[in-house]
Design an enzyme around this catalytic site. Structure first.
Site, mmCIF file in Angstrom:
data_model
loop_
_atom_site.group_PDB
_atom_site.id
_atom_site.type_symbol
_atom_site.label_atom_id
_atom_site.label_comp_id
_atom_site.label_asym_id
_atom_site.label_seq_id
_atom_site.Cartn_x
_atom_site.Cartn_y
_atom_site.Cartn_z
ATOM 1 C CG HIS A 1 -2.160 -0.800 1.074
ATOM 2 N ND1 HIS A 1 -2.134 -2.155 0.814
ATOM 3 C CD2 HIS A 1 -3.481 -0.443 1.145
ATOM 4 C CE1 HIS A 1 -3.381 -2.602 0.734
ATOM 5 N NE2 HIS A 1 -4.220 -1.593 0.933
ATOM 6 C CG HIS B 1 2.121 -3.913 6.130
ATOM 7 N ND1 HIS B 1 2.906 -4.850 5.509
ATOM 8 C CD2 HIS B 1 1.195 -3.530 5.205
ATOM 9 C CE1 HIS B 1 2.476 -5.029 4.259
ATOM 10 N NE2 HIS B 1 1.448 -4.248 4.066
#
Length: 378
Positions: free
Chosen positions: A146, A199
């Site tokens: 992302h 993450h």
């Protein structure tokens, strides 16, 4: 030994991405990551505990930072404002996504939503963090896709906007606004990825740095007037290159399906594990996008509209029509079989740039010409 907070000492051996032949490589660097990963869980805990009222905001931000949004939303939005900027966004997105895929194969990268279980971080104590429907991605976690892909793809928009502001306004603060907006948005994406346990912070940081670097390097080097064979060969190179790397790593004893197994094992709900997050889904998207861009830029429809200037109403009409077509594509859904899904994904992203750059503008301009009143003869 369990600490007073209910956490335990933990080991990364259970989450090994390497088979017995590759254990030596993992032993060189993974044990030193224990404290870094533990700190990452603490950060995620803090975000979820202290800012629970921002949950919907984080979910929206992580949606807007999804690489699919670059192709489906930022690309047409930028393209109808400035053709070169739009093509730059599209090209940089597909190449940076491919590089992100390859990087994850070499860097491995745990994801928090499974690592807290595999490592025994909480031992017998209840987990202090929870998952979301978008947490359970199946690829390795490092670096953050992302942050990396969105950061690279939005770079030409930031540069073009800064250039336009500089021509119209001499204020230094105004000139800095696009850079500040770019940095703030990417920082929000990074925090949202930590919040949903997709993450760790160091993966986000690596993605941010890699994305900005790729955007800076690739923005001046976007191919626009190259022959269609160049785009076809690029698509083939992406497919063959990734396949060669994949099978080479497999032959060396690296199990590249390790992250898929862990995601399926530790995701709270099976329906949260989506085919779109599998590594080869992005490969089929990128190769299809490269081929589709070449076909679009050399199509008869594009030849008729490439030098036409779209008015504001025409730009809005193009964007609305494209979004309507996107809704139709989403309504069709995806095939349940994985192999058919990859084929369908490839074809969908081959078609998409043709719709955005050629077919939809041609249709809007054709309808506009028919509705325009004929010129009066003198």
């Amino acid at each position: 030994m369990q600490s007073c907070s209910g956490r335990a000492s933990f080991s990364l051996e259970a989450a090994s991405p390497l088979s017995n032949q590759g254990q030596g490589l993992q032993g060189l660097w993974l044990p030193g990551m224990e404290s870094t990963l533990g700190v990452g869980i603490v950060v995620a805990e803090t975000l979820q505990r202290q800012l629970p009222w921002l949950e919907d905001v984080w979910l929206w931000v992580t949606f807007l930072g999804d690489p699919k949004c670059i192709f489906f939303f930022y690309f047409p939005l930028a393209y109808y404002a400035c053709r070169h900027v739009g093509i730059s966004v599209f090209w940089i997105a597909l190449l940076s996504e491919w590089l992100n895929l390859i990087s994850k194969w070499f860097l491995f990268g745990e994801r928090p939503f499974w690592w807290v279980h595999e490592s025994g971080y909480y031992n017998e104590a209840p987990a202090q963090v929870h998952q979301f429907p978008v947490s359970c991605e199946t690829g390795p976690g490092s670096p953050s896709g992302h942050c990396m892909i969105t950061g690279a793809a939005l770079w030409p928009i930031m540069i073009a906007t800064s250039s336009q502001i500089a021509k119209r306004n001499r204020s230094c603060w105004m000139k800095l606004m696009p850079s500040l907006a770019y940095s703030t948005f990417l920082l929000a994406i990074g925090l949202s990825r930590i919040f949903i346990l997709a993450h760790f912070p160091h993966q986000v940081l690596g993605g941010l740095i890699a994305g900005a670097l790729l955007g800076w390097l690739m923005t001046p080097r976007v191919p626009v007037d190259w022959p269609v064979s160049f785009y076809g060969l690029t698509a083939l190179a992406l497919l063959l290159g990734a396949s060669l790397i994949y099978w080479s790593l497999i032959s060396l004893g690296v199990d590249l399906t390790w992250s898929i197994h862990l995601a399926s094992k530790w995701c709270e709900r099976p329906e949260w594990v989506h085919m779109e997050t599998r590594p080869f889904a992005s490969l089929s998207r990128d190769s299809g996008a490269a081929l589709g861009l070449g076909i679009a830029l050399h199509s008869p429809c594009y030849a008729q509209v490439r030098r036409a200037r779209l008015g504001i109403l025409q730009q809005v009409a193009c964007l609305l029509l494209v979004l309507g077509l996107l809704g139709l594509l989403n309504w069709l859904g995806n095939p349940p079989q994985l192999s058919l899904f990859y084929v369908f994904n490839f074809l969908k992203f081959t078609l998409w740039p043709c719709l955005v750059t050629a077919l939809v503008p041609w249709l809007v301009l054709s309808l506009s010409a028919q509705e325009a009143p004929p010129a009066k003869s003198k």
